[in-house]
Write a protein that holds these residues in place. Structure first.
Motif, PDB file in Angstrom:
ATOM      1  N   UNK A  18      -8.734  -6.858   4.730  1.00 45.61           N
ATOM      2  CA  UNK A  18      -7.662  -6.756   3.737  1.00 45.61           C
ATOM      3  C   UNK A  18      -8.226  -6.492   2.346  1.00 45.61           C
ATOM      4  N   UNK A  19      -9.214  -7.278   1.939  1.00 47.15           N
ATOM      5  CA  UNK A  19      -9.794  -7.118   0.604  1.00 47.15           C
ATOM      6  C   UNK A  19     -10.449  -5.752   0.477  1.00 47.15           C
ATOM      7  N   UNK A  20     -11.183  -5.324   1.484  1.00 47.45           N
ATOM      8  CA  UNK A  20     -11.821  -4.002   1.456  1.00 47.45           C
ATOM      9  C   UNK A  20     -10.781  -2.907   1.282  1.00 47.45           C
ATOM     10  N   UNK A  21      -9.696  -2.981   2.020  1.00 50.84           N
ATOM     11  CA  UNK A  21      -8.651  -1.957   1.948  1.00 50.84           C
ATOM     12  C   UNK A  21      -7.946  -1.982   0.589  1.00 50.84           C
ATOM     13  N   UNK A  22      -7.628  -3.172   0.083  1.00 54.81           N
ATOM     14  CA  UNK A  22      -6.952  -3.287  -1.210  1.00 54.81           C
ATOM     15  C   UNK A  22      -7.823  -2.715  -2.315  1.00 54.81           C
ATOM     16  N   UNK A  23      -9.122  -2.992  -2.260  1.00 57.06           N
ATOM     17  CA  UNK A  23     -10.021  -2.546  -3.323  1.00 57.06           C
ATOM     18  C   UNK A  23     -10.169  -1.028  -3.344  1.00 57.06           C
ATOM     19  N   UNK A  24     -10.006  -0.376  -2.205  1.00 56.24           N
ATOM     20  CA  UNK A  24     -10.069   1.091  -2.153  1.00 56.24           C
ATOM     21  C   UNK A  24      -8.977   1.714  -3.017  1.00 56.24           C
ATOM     22  N   UNK A  25      -7.868   1.012  -3.149  1.00 55.29           N
ATOM     23  CA  UNK A  25      -6.695   1.545  -3.844  1.00 55.29           C
ATOM     24  C   UNK A  25      -6.482   0.926  -5.219  1.00 55.29           C
ATOM     25  N   UNK A  26      -7.429   0.134  -5.675  1.00 54.97           N
ATOM     26  CA  UNK A  26      -7.207  -0.652  -6.881  1.00 54.97           C
ATOM     27  C   UNK A  26      -7.196   0.167  -8.171  1.00 54.97           C
ATOM     28  N   UNK A  27      -8.130   1.073  -8.341  1.00 54.67           N
ATOM     29  CA  UNK A  27      -8.222   1.845  -9.578  1.00 54.67           C
ATOM     30  C   UNK A  27      -7.511   3.189  -9.420  1.00 54.67           C
ATOM     31  N   UNK A  28      -6.648   3.498 -10.375  1.00 53.47           N
ATOM     32  CA  UNK A  28      -5.933   4.776 -10.361  1.00 53.47           C
ATOM     33  C   UNK A  28      -6.173   5.494 -11.679  1.00 53.47           C
ATOM     34  N   UNK A  29      -6.277   6.796 -11.621  1.00 50.16           N
ATOM     35  CA  UNK A  29      -6.462   7.604 -12.825  1.00 50.16           C
ATOM     36  C   UNK A  29      -5.135   7.712 -13.565  1.00 50.16           C
ATOM     37  N   UNK A  30      -5.147   7.338 -14.837  1.00 52.13           N
ATOM     38  CA  UNK A  30      -3.929   7.403 -15.642  1.00 52.13           C
ATOM     39  C   UNK A  30      -3.043   6.203 -15.377  1.00 52.13           C
ATOM     40  N   UNK A  31      -1.762   6.325 -15.735  1.00 52.95           N
ATOM     41  CA  UNK A  31      -0.868   5.175 -15.603  1.00 52.95           C
ATOM     42  C   UNK A  31      -0.585   4.819 -14.146  1.00 52.95           C
ATOM     43  N   UNK A  32      -0.198   3.564 -13.938  1.00 54.55           N
ATOM     44  CA  UNK A  32       0.316   3.138 -12.644  1.00 54.55           C
ATOM     45  C   UNK A  32       1.751   3.660 -12.592  1.00 54.55           C
ATOM     46  N   UNK A  33       1.997   4.595 -11.712  1.00 55.34           N
ATOM     47  CA  UNK A  33       3.286   5.303 -11.703  1.00 55.34           C
ATOM     48  C   UNK A  33       4.373   4.510 -10.982  1.00 55.34           C
ATOM     49  N   UNK A  34       5.605   4.915 -11.227  1.00 53.51           N
ATOM     50  CA  UNK A  34       6.748   4.324 -10.525  1.00 53.51           C
ATOM     51  C   UNK A  34       6.594   4.532  -9.023  1.00 53.51           C
TER      52      UNK A  34
END
Length: 167
Positions: A18-34
């Protein structure tokens, strides 16, 4: 950074995975979109183990600093340090709040304009009080420990680095 997908739609079965999968998606370029936020919220209907969910949205403010208005913040991070510290934060929350089922964190890197979302935290728990308290503690730990640096960009295009922990 990778393309974004919601990592969890059911109870945490294997903490490490779970932690490994969540961390893959943690950083996003630009704003966190709707769209990103909606993906996480839509996945909640598949959960049958949680009775309470708490959400925190961090938004860039148009603060006035020394007579200049902030138009954006540029976030930078060393991804390996961020993911390692985020894993510790999640493990801490799951250990401290026994009713918490999952902790999801999405944080911006790059430029985020005033009014846009730069941080999304979603905590799911069996009951609302644990979800609310754990969400609040997660945000505090992120602000205190997560190695993400902020450069405020003003309307006149000058900039100033913001001290960690003062956001």
């Amino acid at each position: 950074m990778r393309s974004h997908s919601c990592p969890l739609s059911a109870a945490v079965k294997n903490l490490s995975d779970y932690i490994t999968e969540m961390l893959k998606n943690m950083l996003v370029a630009g704003p966190v979109t709707h769209k990103i936020i909606a993906e996480y919220l839509s996945a909640l209907s598949a959960r049958k183990d949680s009775g309470g969910h708490s959400v925190f949205l961090g938004q860039v403010r148009a603060d006035v600093v020394a007579g200049k208005t902030v138009k954006a913040i540029e976030y930078s991070a060393y991804e390996n340090m961020v993911t390692a510290e985020a894993a510790v934060i999640i493990e801490t929350i799951l250990a401290r709040f026994g009713d918490v089922r999952s902790v999801d964190i999405v944080h911006s890197v790059g430029i985020v304009m005033a009014g846009e979302i730069s941080l999304f935290v979603l905590v799911s728990a069996g009951h609302r009080r644990q979800a609310i308290d754990a969400c609040s503690k997660t945000v505090e730990l992120i602000k205190e420990k997560l190695p993400v640096w902020k450069k405020e960009i003003f309307e006149d295009n000058s900039h100033e680095w913001k001290q960690p922990g003062l956001a």
